[in-house]
Write a protein that holds these residues in place. Structure first.
Motif, PDB file in Angstrom:
ATOM      1  N   LEU A 277       0.823  -1.209   0.000  1.00  0.00           N
ATOM      2  CA  LEU A 277       0.000   0.000   0.000  1.00  0.00           C
ATOM      3  C   LEU A 277       0.858   1.260   0.000  1.00  0.00           C
ATOM      4  N   GLN A 278       1.921   1.241   0.780  1.00  0.00           N
ATOM      5  CA  GLN A 278       2.808   2.395   0.846  1.00  0.00           C
ATOM      6  C   GLN A 278       3.496   2.639  -0.493  1.00  0.00           C
ATOM      7  N   ARG A 279       3.985   1.557  -1.109  1.00  0.00           N
ATOM      8  CA  ARG A 279       4.666   1.685  -2.394  1.00  0.00           C
ATOM      9  C   ARG A 279       3.714   2.189  -3.478  1.00  0.00           C
ATOM     10  N   ALA A 280       2.439   1.763  -3.406  1.00  0.00           N
ATOM     11  CA  ALA A 280       1.469   2.127  -4.442  1.00  0.00           C
ATOM     12  C   ALA A 280       0.876   3.513  -4.243  1.00  0.00           C
ATOM     13  N   GLY A 281       1.116   4.146  -3.096  1.00  0.00           N
ATOM     14  CA  GLY A 281       0.573   5.485  -2.857  1.00  0.00           C
ATOM     15  C   GLY A 281      -0.910   5.490  -2.538  1.00  0.00           C
ATOM     16  N   VAL A 282      -1.398   4.434  -1.878  1.00  0.00           N
ATOM     17  CA  VAL A 282      -2.815   4.317  -1.534  1.00  0.00           C
ATOM     18  C   VAL A 282      -3.089   5.034  -0.215  1.00  0.00           C
ATOM     19  N   ARG A 283      -4.135   5.867  -0.185  1.00  0.00           N
ATOM     20  CA  ARG A 283      -4.432   6.664   1.010  1.00  0.00           C
ATOM     21  C   ARG A 283      -5.847   6.465   1.547  1.00  0.00           C
ATOM     22  N   ASN A 284      -6.689   5.733   0.819  1.00  0.00           N
ATOM     23  CA  ASN A 284      -8.113   5.660   1.221  1.00  0.00           C
ATOM     24  C   ASN A 284      -8.472   4.299   1.803  1.00  0.00           C
ATOM     25  N   ILE A 285      -7.553   3.690   2.538  1.00  0.00           N
ATOM     26  CA  ILE A 285      -7.786   2.318   2.984  1.00  0.00           C
ATOM     27  C   ILE A 285      -7.619   2.179   4.488  1.00  0.00           C
ATOM     28  N   GLN A 286      -8.450   1.323   5.055  1.00  0.00           N
ATOM     29  CA  GLN A 286      -8.274   0.854   6.426  1.00  0.00           C
ATOM     30  C   GLN A 286      -8.046  -0.655   6.373  1.00  0.00           C
ATOM     31  N   VAL A 287      -6.957  -1.112   6.968  1.00  0.00           N
ATOM     32  CA  VAL A 287      -6.692  -2.547   7.073  1.00  0.00           C
ATOM     33  C   VAL A 287      -7.254  -3.006   8.403  1.00  0.00           C
ATOM     34  N   ARG A 288      -8.221  -3.903   8.365  1.00  0.00           N
ATOM     35  CA  ARG A 288      -8.857  -4.406   9.584  1.00  0.00           C
ATOM     36  C   ARG A 288      -8.242  -5.767   9.944  1.00  0.00           C
ATOM     37  N   ASP A 289      -7.368  -5.748  10.914  1.00  0.00           N
ATOM     38  CA  ASP A 289      -6.730  -6.963  11.409  1.00  0.00           C
ATOM     39  C   ASP A 289      -7.736  -7.752  12.249  1.00  0.00           C
ATOM     40  N   PRO A 290      -7.974  -9.030  11.936  1.00  0.00           N
ATOM     41  CA  PRO A 290      -8.999  -9.791  12.666  1.00  0.00           C
ATOM     42  C   PRO A 290      -8.675  -9.985  14.138  1.00  0.00           C
ATOM     43  N   ALA A 291      -7.392  -9.854  14.502  1.00  0.00           N
ATOM     44  CA  ALA A 291      -7.008 -10.068  15.897  1.00  0.00           C
ATOM     45  C   ALA A 291      -7.221  -8.835  16.758  1.00  0.00           C
ATOM     46  N   SER A 292      -7.312  -7.660  16.121  1.00  0.00           N
ATOM     47  CA  SER A 292      -7.368  -6.438  16.938  1.00  0.00           C
ATOM     48  C   SER A 292      -8.486  -5.479  16.533  1.00  0.00           C
TER      49      SER A 292
END
Length: 431
Positions: A277-292
């Motif tokens: 995501l960082q390399r691609a320049g993506v800014r409109n995302i939330q990563v939802r980790d199932p553990a937290s």
């Protein structure tokens, strides 16, 4: 190393895979660590021999009347790589590290061009016996051709990241690799597979990759993401995001506008997504980790929920040929149960009027058409949207896929579209 030593090494690696049930990549890595004298070129050729032997295991085993590592590797070099009987004999005679000379029976089998006349259909197609009836049901007269196509090497496909580049820019930068534009995906770039001893370019070492101009993604996967039609300003949930390949495609389609959520029940599968995501320049995302974290706040809110469902992977046998022979009926049954659970769980996040995309990298009806039918019968709030209509509307001038169901669901395959095997079905929630 000479080819004789490479043949011997491939036999050793394949023996390790078959006797100790080791994953191919692990066996190859361990062989390389134990044989430091082997250069990168040697390891590439050895890997090619091992993978091609597995791709064509049934047909070569039937030809040789022997499915053991030695028979498969020698037949790969002689037949699949078209080195010929004389070329193989020379290699075996001229290298002290080569396997033992051919036996009389091996010579006869390798020189017999009429071997396929009475070969069973499953073997000719390089499909496991227990799966052949399913292939025949899906593909009919094309079943052998489809199986053979799944036994070939896959190209390297790239998706242009339109947040940072356009396809012409990527093609120009990768001109030295022989890259060309894909025929169906408007963002795709393809580098054709090299035959025999051929070595593919190391794409991750390219400047454009490091800058985020493109991502590795098969054309069928690109098309599946495209047909889902994520758009700017939408609320989108990638429910089985894995490493994030399709998530990145959605972010580009959304032009970094709206909100994109990436979730996967297996948090280890999500791990690579952050760097990508960082390399691609993506800014409109939330990563939802199932553990937290939880998805409870997203129930009934999504314009699009995308399911890249857990499956048998029959559509990606070109890339994972060892998985073809490890697959069992029990594993298929487990995947079917997983898919139904995922469909039930993910559907609750779709808002009224929103869409659900169901995708697999399988070619089996059990995981594709049958699951779509089951979902529609069990979820009265949803109706089918013909994926083929989206294809025709958004990809004008592009030939329609060969395999389209009565509902309009799409199946892409190596033989018919030159891609991995992918199934796409779309649904809309009416209330």
């Amino acid at each position: 190393m000479k080819d004789g030593g490479r043949l011997a090494a491939a036999i050793e690696v394949l023996s390790e895979v078959e006797t100790r049930h080791r994953p191919v990549q692990v066996a190859l890595k361990e062989w390389g660590a134990a044989h430091r004298f082997a250069g990168s070129g040697d390891r590439t050729v050895i890997g090619n021999l091992v993978f091609d032997a597995l791709r064509n295991k049934a047909s070569l085993g039937a030809r040789m009347n022997d499915g053991g590592p030695r028979a498969l590797v020698l037949a790969t070099y002689c037949v699949t790589w078209d080195k010929g009987l004389a070329g193989l004999k020379d290699v075996l005679a001229q290298d002290q590290h080569a396997p033992d000379p051919l036996t009389e029976a091996e010579t006869e089998r390798l020189s017999d061009n009429g071997y396929a006349a009475d070969m069973p259909s499953a073997a000719r197609a390089d499909v496991p016996d227990w799966l052949w009836q399913r292939f025949d049901t899906v593909f009919g007269d094309s079943a052998i051709d489809e199986g053979r196509a799944l036994a070939q090497r896959a190209p390297v496909d790239l998706r242009t990241n339109t947040l940072k580049a356009d396809r012409e820019k990527v093609l120009k930068r990768l001109g030295h690799t022989g890259a060309r534009a894909t025929e169906m995906s408007p963002f795709g770039v393809r580098i054709e597979a090299k035959p025999g001893l051929g070595r593919m370019p190391h794409i991750q070492a390219e400047e454009g990759y490091r800058k985020g101009w493109f991502e590795l993604q098969d054309e069928a996967s690109q098309l599946a993401a495209h047909i889902a039609q994520a758009g700017p300003g939408q609320q989108v949930l990638d429910y089985c995001a894995g490493g994030g390949g399709k998530t990145l495609a959605f972010a580009a389609a959304m032009q970094n506008k709206g909100q994109l959520y990436a979730f996967d029940a297996d948090r280890l599968r999500l791990a690579p997504i952050h760097e990508r995501l960082q390399r691609a320049g993506v800014r409109n995302i939330q990563v939802r980790d199932p553990a937290s974290s939880s998805l409870d706040d997203l129930v009934g809110q999504m314009d699009l929920v995308f399911i890249d469902a857990p499956c048998t992977g029959t559509g990606v046998w070109r890339r994972r040929p060892d998985s073809k022979w490890r697959l069992s009926e029990k594993a298929l049954e487990d995947r079917i149960a997983d898919q139904r659970q995922v469909l039930e769980s993910a559907s609750k996040f779709v808002r009224p009027g929103g869409r659900l995309a169901y995708v697999t990298c399988s070619v089996l009806s059990d995981e594709n058409q049958d699951q779509a039918t089951w979902f529609l019968e069990s979820q009265a709030d949803f109706r089918s949207i013909p994926a083929i209509d989206v294809w025709k509307t958004t990809l004008p001038g592009t030939a329609a896929p060969k395999y389209v169901s009565g509902r309009g669901d799409i199946l892409l395959t190596p033989a018919s579209t030159g891609t991995d095997g992918f199934f796409v079905a779309l649904f809309q929630r009416d209330r």
